[in-house]
Design a protein around this motif. Structure first.
Motif, PDB file in Angstrom:
ATOM      1  N   GLU A  42       0.824  -1.205   0.000  1.00  0.00           N
ATOM      2  CA  GLU A  42       0.000   0.000   0.000  1.00  0.00           C
ATOM      3  C   GLU A  42       0.863   1.261   0.000  1.00  0.00           C
ATOM      4  O   GLU A  42       0.587   2.209  -0.731  1.00  0.00           O
ATOM      5  N   SER A 100      -4.817  -3.378   5.004  1.00  0.00           N
ATOM      6  CA  SER A 100      -5.259  -2.737   3.766  1.00  0.00           C
ATOM      7  C   SER A 100      -6.425  -1.796   4.012  1.00  0.00           C
ATOM      8  O   SER A 100      -6.498  -0.721   3.425  1.00  0.00           O
ATOM      9  N   ALA A 121      -8.356  -2.574  -2.181  1.00  0.00           N
ATOM     10  CA  ALA A 121      -7.980  -3.458  -1.090  1.00  0.00           C
ATOM     11  C   ALA A 121      -9.212  -3.999  -0.388  1.00  0.00           C
ATOM     12  O   ALA A 121     -10.309  -3.457  -0.516  1.00  0.00           O
TER      13      ALA A 121
END
Length: 94
Positions: free
Chosen positions: A6, A24, A18
């Motif tokens: 990320e 996430s 995500a």
């Protein structure tokens, strides 16, 4: 915190797609810097990818927001400042 995937994506100015769980989920502000998809929802993943592919302006806007989020949280200067803030608050409690 977020995973390196990320953080790297944000540093490149890419919107995130995500799951809505775990690290996430913390990285994605749904509709701002990316898209959250329920865990295990393959149709949701396909829809998110196609949606960003078909809307390049939205994709670009989310990518810019992702880059801004990266700059706010993960640049060396900001990490240094966060560390200084931790030290200062620890000393003040001391």
């Amino acid at each position: 915190g977020c995973s390196m995937v990320e953080i790297e994506s944000e540093s490149l100015g890419l919107p995130l797609i995500a799951t809505d769980l775990g690290f996430s989920a913390e990285a994605v502000n749904d509709g701002v810097n990316g898209v959250k998809v329920p865990l295990g929802d393959m149709h949701g993943w396909i829809t998110a990818i196609r949606g960003l592919w078909k809307e390049p302006e939205l994709c670009k806007k989310m990518g810019m927001n992702a880059r801004r989020d990266y700059e706010d949280k993960y640049t060396p200067e900001n990490n240094y400042q966060q560390l200084i803030n931790i030290y200062q608050s620890t000393l003040e409690r001391g």
